[in-house]
Design a protein around this motif. Structure first.
Motif, PDB file in Angstrom:
ATOM      1  N   UNK A   1     137.830  -9.636  -8.650  1.00 50.66           N
ATOM      2  CA  UNK A   1     138.536  -8.725  -7.751  1.00 50.66           C
ATOM      3  C   UNK A   1     137.545  -8.032  -6.803  1.00 50.66           C
TER       4      UNK A   1
ATOM      5  N   UNK B   1     144.853  -7.069 -12.860  1.00 52.33           N
ATOM      6  CA  UNK B   1     144.624  -7.364 -11.440  1.00 52.33           C
ATOM      7  C   UNK B   1     144.705  -6.110 -10.589  1.00 52.33           C
ATOM      8  N   UNK B   2     145.171  -5.021 -11.187  1.00 48.77           N
ATOM      9  CA  UNK B   2     145.379  -3.802 -10.424  1.00 48.77           C
ATOM     10  C   UNK B   2     144.074  -3.038 -10.274  1.00 48.77           C
ATOM     11  N   UNK B   3     143.123  -3.607  -9.505  1.00 50.13           N
ATOM     12  CA  UNK B   3     141.829  -2.967  -9.287  1.00 50.13           C
ATOM     13  C   UNK B   3     141.647  -2.731  -7.793  1.00 50.13           C
TER      14      UNK B   3
ATOM     15  N   UNK C   1     147.739  -3.961   0.107  1.00 52.61           N
ATOM     16  CA  UNK C   1     147.079  -4.540  -1.052  1.00 52.61           C
ATOM     17  C   UNK C   1     146.530  -5.941  -0.762  1.00 52.61           C
TER      18      UNK C   1
ATOM     19  N   UNK D   1     137.410   0.438  -2.197  1.00 55.04           N
ATOM     20  CA  UNK D   1     138.823   0.707  -2.438  1.00 55.04           C
ATOM     21  C   UNK D   1     139.272   0.388  -3.875  1.00 55.04           C
ATOM     22  N   UNK D   2     138.392   0.699  -4.830  1.00 56.13           N
ATOM     23  CA  UNK D   2     138.888   0.669  -6.204  1.00 56.13           C
ATOM     24  C   UNK D   2     139.659   1.957  -6.448  1.00 56.13           C
TER      25      UNK D   2
ATOM     26  N   UNK E   1     137.756  -8.469 -13.306  1.00 54.52           N
ATOM     27  CA  UNK E   1     137.316  -7.303 -12.522  1.00 54.52           C
ATOM     28  C   UNK E   1     136.289  -7.741 -11.474  1.00 54.52           C
TER      29      UNK E   1
ATOM     30  N   UNK F   1     144.621 -12.268  -5.507  1.00 53.80           N
ATOM     31  CA  UNK F   1     145.279 -12.254  -6.820  1.00 53.80           C
ATOM     32  C   UNK F   1     145.660 -13.664  -7.267  1.00 53.80           C
TER      33      UNK F   1
ATOM     34  N   UNK G   1     136.700  -6.516   0.844  1.00 55.73           N
ATOM     35  CA  UNK G   1     135.624  -6.629  -0.155  1.00 55.73           C
ATOM     36  C   UNK G   1     134.679  -7.782   0.139  1.00 55.73           C
TER      37      UNK G   1
ATOM     38  N   UNK H   1     134.726 -17.925  -5.328  1.00 54.07           N
ATOM     39  CA  UNK H   1     135.824 -16.964  -5.416  1.00 54.07           C
ATOM     40  C   UNK H   1     136.375 -16.605  -4.035  1.00 54.07           C
TER      41      UNK H   1
END
Lengths: 295, 226
Positions: free
Chosen positions: A207, A293-295, B72, B51-52, A204, A213, B79, B107
């Motif tokens: 993300x 991953x769907x956040x 997506x 955009x959560x 989370x 992803x 972010x 990241x």
């Protein structure tokens, strides 16, 4: 993918494997046990199939010839039979030989069949093997209609029943394997989901920081591959060891059960299990990961 | 204009109406408090910024780009322009302070040679020098939130979003955290902070947007409030 990224992914995968040691061990164990059971069932099925193939290929048609045929006529019939597409081999057994075989089978040495009966009652015959054992009864029918053939014998009745039995044994064993494979997939997917669930906070966070992803997936994939191949490797070692000791003990006590032992055949089975394990590791990871991953 | 909400409504699949026809604009460099009782829609509004959550109706623009229609695959880029500070810090317990902050840079694919100097810089900025090698479990709540803030600003975001950043902290510590956020805002980062703590807001002289039952009930500056 850049080399720098790949190195980072591998590092992350190894780090998290050692950090989540308990879960890693649980996953590997689950995989090893699932694949071990699957592999054992697979070997059993292959052996059963091998055994049934052998039974089936032992089937042959015996075509008795009219006693009145000349030598050339006998030769011609052989050529005709050999030219049939469904025929695999034809062996001529002269009547003298047939009698000798019978003598060996049923009588003591001091008990001469020919003298007792007075003459050799047996005709010349051909022993015919079909290319595909399933065709035996059709082929026998066809041969019996040929001129010069007196009678055809192929174990009528018994053959049909044998095929019924082998057909059902095959269907049941394939069903068994499919069920076991599904069980293994479910078990492995659940274990992987558990492992990923334990790290959902980290996923989370990545993300929300803006990781792509694939950046998140790669270390998990590598873990999945490592765990999957490790698990299947363990099960293969156990299986190979168990099977080879089974062979050596059975070959002395139950020699009539023809276990397969060719290394090439076994290696194929082991390779298939290895591929299955690694694939399951990756697939399980992919499916379980997508949800998080769907956040 | 950094953020624009146009007639945004949100109804969750379970039927809960979280936001009802919200319109709001946030300028670059602003500091905004988002207030209101629990369940008023603060969290939903905050989550829409990065955009959560996406609105059921209405439009949201960040830096003049619609984030409702965004693909997506474009979300990570959005972010990376934002930093998020959480009430429960969300630090990785098995990483040190420096590693937690460096994690945010790794990241997003920062170069290895850039990471260390930048991490040292923000550690200095949030006042955690000397704690680089500590693990979160060895730090006080206030210190942990400083790590959270350091992680949020390490990638130089345009917008810093803080969801109840002082919710788990005592008053003195909370004031320390507020001073840090003001400082970050002073240096140019836009800050949106959701909070319950009126005591923190009262003295701040900042813009305060109050939500009640999914609607904006007031949008004003603190001095006029008092």
């Amino acid at each position: 993918m850049k080399i720098k990224d790949f190195v980072y992914f591998v590092q992350e995968a190894i780090k998290s494997l050692s950090r989540n040691r308990l879960l890693s061990i649980a996953t590997v164990t689950t995989m090893a046990i699932s694949i071990l059971i699957l592999g054992a069932a697979l070997l059993m099925t292959i052996n059963a199939d091998n055994f049934m193939n052998r039974l089936e290929s032992d089937l042959e048609i015996i075509a008795f010839l009219d006693n009145s045929l000349t030598k050339t006529q006998v030769e011609d019939i052989k050529t005709d039979i050999e030219n049939m597409a469904a025929v695999k081999s034809v062996v001529f057994v002269p009547r003298e030989q047939a009698l000798e075989n019978l003598q060996k089978k049923f009588a003591d040495k001091d008990y001469d069949l020919e003298k007792v009966v007075g003459k050799n009652p047996l005709p010349d015959c051909y022993e015919i093997k079909a290319e595909n054992p399933q065709n035996v009864s059709n082929l026998a029918q066809e041969i019996s209609n040929m001129p010069g053939i007196y009678k055809v014998n192929y174990g009528q009745g018994v053959v049909e029943r044998l095929f019924q039995v082998t057909k059902w044994v095959r269907i049941i064993s394939i069903g068994f394997i499919v069920l076991l494979a599904m069980g293994a997939v479910f078990l492995i997917a659940t274990t992987i989901r558990l492992a990923i669930f334990a790290r959902r906070k980290e996923i989370y966070l990545m993300k929300l920081i803006g990781a792509t992803d694939w950046f998140i997936r790669w270390p998990f994939f590598l873990e999945g591959i490592i765990l999957g191949s490790l698990g299947s490797l363990i099960s293969i070692v156990l299986l190979a060891w168990g099977y080879s000791s089974l062979i050596s003990s059975l070959q002395t006590s139950l020699f009539f059960i023809p276990l397969i032992y060719q290394q090439s055949q076994l290696i194929n089975v082991y390779l298939a299990l290895f591929a299955t394990g690694s694939l399951l590791g990756v697939m399980g990871t992919y499916i379980s990961l997508n949800k998080f991953l769907d956040v | 204009m950094l953020v624009q909400f146009y007639n945004v409504s949100k109804v969750y699949p379970n039927g809960v109406k979280a936001l009802n026809d919200i319109s709001i604009k946030i300028e670059r460099g602003e500091f905004i408090f988002l207030m209101g009782p629990s369940g008023a829609g603060k969290s939903t509004l905050i989550k829409m910024l990065f955009r959560e959550e996406v609105p059921t109706r209405g439009q949201i623009f960040v830096a003049n780009r619609s984030i409702v229609r965004m693909k997506r695959s474009e979300v990570p880029q959005l972010r990376r322009n934002m930093g998020i500070v959480f009430q429960d810090f969300k630090l990785l317990e098995n990483k040190t302070v420096a590693e937690n902050i460096a994690f945010a840079m790794k990241v997003v694919g920062s170069k290895t040679k850039d990471i260390r100097p930048r991490v040292n810089e923000v550690i200095q900025m949030v006042g955690l020098k000397g704690k680089e090698k500590s693990f979160p479990g060895q730090l006080s709540g206030g210190e942990q939130q400083r790590v959270g803030i350091a992680r949020a600003i390490v990638n130089r975001p345009l917008l810093l979003i803080a969801d109840e950043p002082s919710g788990n902290l005592d008053m003195d510590t909370a004031h320390g955290i507020m001073d840090l956020l003001y400082d970050i805002n002073y240096k140019g980062t836009t800050v949106v902070m959701a909070t319950h703590a009126w005591d923190l807001v009262r003295t701040a002289r900042k813009r305060v947007v109050t939500l009640e039952a999914g609607r904006i009930s007031s949008d004003t500056y603190t001095p006029e409030f008092i």
